[in-house]
Design an enzyme around this catalytic site. Structure first.
Site, PDB file in Angstrom:
ATOM      1  CG  ASP A  85      76.709 -29.017  20.719  1.00  0.00           C
ATOM      2  OD1 ASP A  85      77.413 -28.096  20.250  1.00  0.00           O
ATOM      3  OD2 ASP A  85      76.599 -30.132  20.149  1.00  0.00           O
ATOM      4  CB  SER A  86      80.369 -24.820  22.498  1.00  0.00           C
ATOM      5  OG  SER A  86      79.479 -23.731  22.469  1.00  0.00           O
TER       6      SER A  86
ATOM      7  CG  ASP B 207      74.054 -26.548  18.795  1.00  0.00           C
ATOM      8  OD1 ASP B 207      73.693 -26.659  17.603  1.00  0.00           O
ATOM      9  OD2 ASP B 207      75.207 -26.224  19.131  1.00  0.00           O
TER      10      ASP B 207
ATOM     11  CE  LYS C 135      74.973 -24.597  15.721  1.00  0.00           C
ATOM     12  NZ  LYS C 135      75.741 -25.859  15.766  1.00  0.00           N
TER      13      LYS C 135
ATOM     14  CD  GLU D 277      83.308 -25.212  14.304  1.00  0.00           C
ATOM     15  OE1 GLU D 277      82.100 -25.428  14.526  1.00  0.00           O
ATOM     16  OE2 GLU D 277      84.201 -25.301  15.173  1.00  0.00           O
TER      17      GLU D 277
HETATM   18  O1  KIV Z   1      78.129 -25.231  19.857  1.00  0.00           O
HETATM   19  C1  KIV Z   1      78.537 -24.155  19.382  1.00  0.00           C
HETATM   20  O2  KIV Z   1      78.904 -23.218  20.113  1.00  0.00           O
HETATM   21  C2  KIV Z   1      78.575 -24.010  17.940  1.00  0.00           C
HETATM   22  C3  KIV Z   1      79.225 -22.783  17.399  1.00  0.00           C
HETATM   23  C4  KIV Z   1      80.668 -22.851  17.618  1.00  0.00           C
HETATM   24  C5  KIV Z   1      78.878 -22.547  15.991  1.00  0.00           C
HETATM   25  O3  KIV Z   1      78.115 -24.849  17.241  1.00  0.00           O
END
Ligand code: KIV
Length: 283
Positions: free
Chosen positions: A49-50, A88, A118, A187
């Protein structure tokens, strides 16, 4: 049945079996062209979700929606064949309870074809993780610095530096593991805590800013390619794409202004007229 040998995509049991063995190579992926480049080198592609911050310019991940995750998940699935793809679950799509989480996770799995979801995890969502896993949805956990908690934490800060925070992160990892997650992202924690988590849980730990003590590593791809002017301390830049892209665009702009682009090699010409039989011949 196809005569061509199909590449077998890695799945949750393959990643789980890597505990304490060959490190699990993971990167984030959001688009079809980048997924094609990452796929031959990675064991797991995370549609994180980044994407909200990296691609859509949001200030954090809270504004990311289920539809955004599905759209990017579909793009990544189209051009990858080997790596396991994990999508995510965005903020607000799983915290209310197991049934809502199941409906949203099932939608992600059906509409993208990804292999797992995730969630940012801990004791509060352990029952949800267990509910999903028991019903056929592999779940990757995420403990320590949990970006979706940015408004509670007041920013993105490393975790586990005090005794109570350390205990809290350990509890998150243990609860996620006991609930059946096939892997756990850890993290923003110090090395000794990453070591203790990795020793304690049965699932492979995937570190990001969590030292080499983990069973695998993940980075935000755009960070490690140097696409941003600022990156966190734990990122190693393997390329300086920001400079390369900037230079390329400056050259293009200069060529357009000087009318040196396009040149004749980049320009279509009229097709030569086809010869008609008999035309021009003496009878
Ligand atoms: O959203 C994301 O990219 C993440 C990673 C940084 C693990 O959760």
């Amino acid at each position: 049945m196809s005569q061509h040998a199909q590449t077998k995509r890695l799945a949750a049991p393959d990643i789980a079996a890597r505990k304490g063995k060959e490190p699990v190579v993971c990167l984030t992926a959001y688009t079809a062209p980048m997924a094609a480049l990452l796929d031959p080198h990675c064991d797991l592609l995370l549609v994180g979700d980044s994407v909200g911050m990296v691609v859509h310019g949001l200030p954090n991940t809270v504004g990311v929606t289920l539809d955004m995750m599905i759209l990017h998940g579909q793009a990544v699935m189209r051009t990858s064949t080997r790596a396991m793809v994990v999508v995510d679950m965005p903020f607000g799509s799983y915290e209310a309870g197991p049934e809502t989480a199941y409906a949203n996770a099932a939608r992600i799995m059906k509409e993208t074809g990804c292999q797992a979801v995730k969630v940012e995890s801990g004791p509060e969502v352990a029952a949800t993780v267990e509910y999903l896993v028991r019903r056929g949805i592999p779940v990757m956990g995420h403990v320590g610095l949990r970006p979706q908690a940015v408004n509670v934490d007041g920013g993105f800060r490393a975790k586990g530096r005090t005794t109570s925070e350390r205990d809290r992160v350990l509890e998150e990892a243990r609860a996620t593991d006991a609930a059946g997650a096939f892997a756990i992202v850890v993290e923003g924690v110090a090395e000794d805590l990453a070591q203790e988590i990795t020793r304690t849980v049965s699932a492979p730990t995937i570190g990001i800013g969590a030292s080499a003590a983990c069973d695998g590593q993940i980075l935000v791809t755009d960070d490690m390619l140097g696409l941003f002017d600022w990156t966190p301390k734990f990122v190693r830049r393997y390329a300086d794409l920001r400079r390369l892209v900037g230079d390329a665009i400056a050259s293009y702009a200069a060529d357009v202004r000087a009318r040196t682009f396009p040149a004749s090699a980049e320009t279509y010409a009229l097709k030569p007229k086809p010869r008609v039989a008999g035309e021009g011949e003496r009878g």
